[in-house]
Design a protein around this motif. Structure first.
Motif, short mmCIF file in Angstrom:
data_model
loop_
_atom_site.label_atom_id
_atom_site.label_comp_id
_atom_site.label_asym_id
_atom_site.label_seq_id
_atom_site.Cartn_x
_atom_site.Cartn_y
_atom_site.Cartn_z
N ARG A 163 0.85 -1.19 0.00
CA ARG A 163 0.00 0.00 0.00
C ARG A 163 0.88 1.24 0.00
NH1 ARG A 163 -5.11 1.21 0.69
NH2 ARG A 163 -6.66 -0.47 0.80
N ALA A 164 0.41 2.24 -0.71
CA ALA A 164 1.17 3.50 -0.78
C ALA A 164 0.87 4.38 0.42
CB ALA A 164 0.81 4.24 -2.07
N VAL A 165 1.89 5.09 0.89
CA VAL A 165 1.73 6.13 1.89
C VAL A 165 2.03 7.45 1.20
CG1 VAL A 165 2.49 7.04 4.12
CG2 VAL A 165 2.48 4.55 3.72
N ARG A 166 1.04 8.34 1.16
CA ARG A 166 1.18 9.58 0.42
C ARG A 166 1.58 10.75 1.33
NH1 ARG A 166 1.89 8.38 -4.83
NH2 ARG A 166 0.54 6.62 -5.38
N ALA A 167 2.39 11.64 0.78
CA ALA A 167 2.74 12.88 1.46
C ALA A 167 1.58 13.87 1.33
CB ALA A 167 4.02 13.46 0.85
N PRO A 168 1.57 14.93 2.12
CA PRO A 168 0.47 15.91 2.03
C PRO A 168 0.26 16.47 0.63
CG PRO A 168 1.75 16.30 4.02
CD PRO A 168 2.48 15.24 3.24
N GLY A 170 0.54 14.81 -2.05
CA GLY A 170 0.12 13.73 -2.95
C GLY A 170 1.24 12.88 -3.48
N GLY A 171 2.47 13.32 -3.22
CA GLY A 171 3.61 12.54 -3.68
C GLY A 171 3.77 11.25 -2.89
N LEU A 172 4.58 10.37 -3.41
CA LEU A 172 4.79 9.08 -2.76
C LEU A 172 5.79 9.25 -1.62
CD1 LEU A 172 4.14 6.04 -2.83
CD2 LEU A 172 6.09 5.74 -4.37
N ARG A 173 5.30 9.07 -0.40
CA ARG A 173 6.17 9.18 0.77
C ARG A 173 6.89 7.85 1.03
NH1 ARG A 173 4.37 9.49 7.11
NH2 ARG A 173 6.49 9.50 7.97
N ALA A 174 6.15 6.76 0.94
CA ALA A 174 6.72 5.43 1.19
C ALA A 174 5.73 4.38 0.73
CB ALA A 174 7.03 5.25 2.68
N VAL A 175 6.16 3.13 0.76
CA VAL A 175 5.29 1.99 0.47
C VAL A 175 5.44 1.01 1.62
CG1 VAL A 175 4.79 0.05 -1.06
CG2 VAL A 175 5.46 2.26 -2.03
N VAL A 176 4.32 0.66 2.24
CA VAL A 176 4.35 -0.39 3.26
C VAL A 176 4.10 -1.71 2.54
CG1 VAL A 176 3.70 1.04 5.21
CG2 VAL A 176 1.91 0.05 3.80
N VAL A 177 4.91 -2.69 2.86
CA VAL A 177 4.87 -3.92 2.08
C VAL A 177 5.10 -5.14 2.96
CG1 VAL A 177 7.33 -3.67 1.51
CG2 VAL A 177 5.88 -5.09 0.07
N THR A 178 4.42 -6.18 2.65
CA THR A 178 4.68 -7.49 3.23
C THR A 178 4.44 -8.51 2.13
OG1 THR A 178 4.20 -8.97 5.11
CG2 THR A 178 2.32 -7.87 4.09
N GLY A 179 4.40 -9.76 2.46
CA GLY A 179 4.20 -10.76 1.40
C GLY A 179 3.91 -12.12 1.99
N ILE A 180 3.49 -13.01 1.14
CA ILE A 180 3.20 -14.39 1.55
C ILE A 180 3.91 -15.35 0.61
CG2 ILE A 180 0.97 -13.87 2.63
CD1 ILE A 180 -0.40 -14.80 0.13
#
Length: 255
Positions: A163-168, A170-180
């Motif tokens: 999932r994307a984490v957006r900055a105020p 609208g830019g891409l601040r970070a991506v939270v990621v996991t997996g299976i």
């Protein structure tokens, strides 16, 4: 007398012919009806199996999605040192959502791991990842992203969810990621494999990439795209979340 007998025999043969034609017509009709009925039963059974896999898979990915949403919401605001101990404690606690611990990470837009439930991964570059490419190219996408099968930085097979984490702005601040592990999805699919000798079942992401398939087939192995197959195109064109498509459109060329 002989003429009358001949006329009687001719009429009898004619009536017998009509009766035989009627019997043949009834037989053909019953056969067609039985065939149609059997086909409908098969469709109903396969649809039920597909819904079983859908329900189990949806529950799995919903759990991961909720985990990622909470991870994004708990991400500290402002300047935070990579590997922040308080956030690390949170990540470690949440990584045990399943029996086997997950690796839960936060990746910068440049592709560097800033936080992770596995502290040894902090500072590691993840390389080219389809989830980074996707969120860079789709700034308005707020949905869960499911990657094609890949290998993690620890060289393990994995299907990323992100999932994307957006900055105020609208830019891409970070991506939270996991997996299976793909074997988990494989077991979900295997449990609903149709009983016919030609039976097969596959799980695709929204882009038409095969996540898992049973039985294994070289033409449809994980990571391959079936987006151009007629049945997948027909399903997308239906505009429905669930549709029944028939035809030799898969890699097996079975109906």
């Amino acid at each position: 007398m002989v003429a009358a007998l001949r006329r009687h025999m001719t009429l009898t043969r004619a009536w017998l012919g009509v009766v035989m034609l009627l019997c043949l017509a009834v037989l053909v009709w019953d056969t067609v009806r039985a065939s149609v009925g059997h086909r409908q039963q098969t469709i109903d059974r396969l649809s039920a199996l597909a819904k079983v896999v859908e329900a189990r898979t949806e529950l799995t990915f919903q759990s991961l999605d909720l985990l990622l949403l909470e991870t994004a919401n708990q991400l500290p605001q402002g300047l935070v040192m990579p590997g922040d101990p308080d956030y690390l404690k949170f990540l470690k606690g949440r990584s045990f959502i399943f029996t086997d611990a997950l690796t839960l990470s936060v990746v910068s837009p440049e592709g560097v791991i800033e936080h992770s439930s596995n502290p040894s991964l902090v500072g590691v570059a993840v390389g080219e990842r389809d989830y980074l490419d996707h969120f860079r190219a789709h700034p308005d996408d707020t949905r869960l992203f499911i990657s094609k099968p890949a290998f993690s930085v620890t060289k393990r097979p994995i299907i990323f969810t992100a999932r994307a984490v957006r900055a105020p702005d609208g830019g891409l601040r970070a991506v939270v990621v996991t997996g299976i592990n793909p074997t988990l999805l494989g077991s979900l699919v295997q449990s609903a494999l149709p009983s016919e000798p030609s039976g097969a079942i596959a799980l695709l992401n929204r882009d038409g990439t095969v996540l898992t398939r049973q039985p294994v087939l070289e033409a449809a192995k994980p990571g391959m795209s079936l987006a151009d197959t007629p049945l997948y195109k027909a399903h997308r064109a239906s505009g429905s979340d669930f549709s029944v498509q028939q035809g030799p459109g898969g890699p097996d060329a079975f109906d």
